[in-house]
Design an enzyme around this catalytic site. Structure first.
Site, PDB file in Angstrom:
ATOM      1  N   LEU A  41      -8.866   1.441  -2.761  1.00  0.00           N
ATOM      2  CA  LEU A  41      -7.549   1.898  -2.311  1.00  0.00           C
ATOM      3  C   LEU A  41      -6.529   1.665  -3.421  1.00  0.00           C
ATOM      4  O   LEU A  41      -6.264   0.523  -3.810  1.00  0.00           O
ATOM      5  CB  LEU A  41      -7.128   1.138  -1.053  1.00  0.00           C
ATOM      6  CG  LEU A  41      -5.722   1.454  -0.533  1.00  0.00           C
ATOM      7  CD1 LEU A  41      -5.680   2.853   0.057  1.00  0.00           C
ATOM      8  CD2 LEU A  41      -5.288   0.437   0.510  1.00  0.00           C
ATOM      9  N   HIS A  75      -3.506 -10.746  -4.417  1.00  0.00           N
ATOM     10  CA  HIS A  75      -2.573 -10.321  -5.461  1.00  0.00           C
ATOM     11  C   HIS A  75      -1.301  -9.810  -4.782  1.00  0.00           C
ATOM     12  O   HIS A  75      -1.349  -9.231  -3.695  1.00  0.00           O
ATOM     13  CB  HIS A  75      -3.229  -9.212  -6.290  1.00  0.00           C
ATOM     14  CG  HIS A  75      -2.494  -8.844  -7.531  1.00  0.00           C
ATOM     15  ND1 HIS A  75      -1.363  -8.051  -7.521  1.00  0.00           N
ATOM     16  CD2 HIS A  75      -2.722  -9.154  -8.833  1.00  0.00           C
ATOM     17  CE1 HIS A  75      -0.928  -7.882  -8.753  1.00  0.00           C
ATOM     18  NE2 HIS A  75      -1.738  -8.548  -9.576  1.00  0.00           N
TER      19      HIS A  75
END
Length: 342
Positions: A125, A228
């Site tokens: 993605l 992240h």
């Protein structure tokens, strides 16, 4: 209009451009031309197969139909690890105790695992930063669940999602620096890129015994199960659809693995078929995911639509054209947001 559709051979330029924008840690799409071409060929073969491949890759692009620009990519692997081994760490607990010394120490451990071999995975993605607006990320991610709802025979009962682990502003992964580097003796970016090509070296170099996390540096230990910063919105979206962290992490950056049963995904549960009525949605319309029922010509959009009862959906003529449906055809429809329902 923003459209989700299967990737095509003609999308090479757009795919290659996205590969240059993903950055370190995005294992499944790096600017390695042979690897990207293999991924594209695999996806094309998967969509064209007469029957589902044992290890299929269904890649979708987000296309701006006004300009033809490829704004993002997302994918689903039907089964991981059947040919190349698929590794992660299982986070566990060992208790070191002594009644005589009045010591009781529960210690977190990391154990190399192949526990998710054979399961389906939502993956790859990535949304171009210029298009990170107007709900495009939600469409890119959630459209995959409309595909899974329509073609459940292509996937396993359980589905997983690996989240990109934490790294600092310089792209340095504290988890890698505190653990992986000691066994691989290479930079994180190089190891991450190699893992996307051949995972045999992982088995050759990784420690076979459990790792005690209290022996890791503080910043490495704190990175376990953390995402992240750019991936945090994607994690929240998946969690809103029913995915949960279950104590498995990536062996390179310590990012969390989320999982759920396909039938427990909100969109899969709530989606239903509606007959198409072409017209203008009324003022009380809400935003829905709309998808046709064709595998090779799958189309999915997010749009305002009006429902008559639970079985008729009114969409504009332009939307019907993009979705390649006509008056009276069936569409799979699901509320875009968990806060809305039929």
């Amino acid at each position: 209009m923003m459209l989700i559709r299967p990737i095509q051979a003609s999308d090479w330029d757009g795919l290659w451009a996205l590969a240059h924008k993903t950055g370190p840690g995005f294992t499944t799409l790096q600017p390695d031309e042979p690897a990207v071409r293999r991924k594209l060929d695999w996806a094309l073969e998967s969509f064209e197969a007469d029957k589902p491949l044992k290890e299929a890759l269904y890649l979708f692009v987000l296309e701006d139909t006004d300009t033809g620009e490829i704004a993002g990519i997302s994918g689903i692997e039907s089964a991981v690890g059947l040919q190349d081994p698929w590794y992660n760490y299982r986070v566990g607990t060992l208790v070191h105790a002594s009644q005589g010394l009045n010591v009781y120490n529960p210690i977190k451990t990391l154990t190399l695992s192949n526990d998710h071999t054979g399961q389906s995975e939502v993956c790859t993605l990535f949304l171009d930063p210029e298009f990170r607006r107007d709900g495009n990320g939600g469409l890119l991610s959630k459209s995959r669940f409309m595909f899974m709802a329509e073609f459940p025979h292509c996937f396993t009962d359980n589905v997983i999602a690996e989240m990109r682990g934490y790294s600092d502003s310089n792209g340095v992964s504290p988890f890698w620096e505190g653990l992986g580097r000691h066994f691989f003796s290479i930079d994180f970016a190089q190891a991450d890129q190699l893992s996307g090509q051949n995972k045999v070296f992982i088995a050759e170099l990784m420690p076979k015994n459990p790792i005690y996390t209290n022996m890791l540096p503080d910043d490495a230990r704190e990175a376990i199960g953390q995402t992240h910063d750019n991936t945090t919105p994607a994690r929240r979206l998946l969690e809103s659809e029913g995915f949960r962290y279950s104590g498995y992490i990536d062996i390179f950056d310590g990012g969390p693995l989320l999982e759920t049963r396909v039938q427990d995904i909100r969109i899969v549960r709530e989606s239903r078929y509606c007959k198409v009525r072409i017209g203008e949605p009324d003022g009380g319309s809400e935003r829905y995911l709309l998808a046709n029922s064709r595998l090779r010509d799958f189309r999915c959009c997010a749009a305002n639509a009006s429902l008559l009862g639970n079985h008729i959906v009114t969409i504009s003529a332009d939307m019907a054209k993009v979705l390649n449906v006509q008056d009276g055809d069936s569409l799979r429809v699901a509320p875009m947001s968990a806060r809305r329902s039929f």
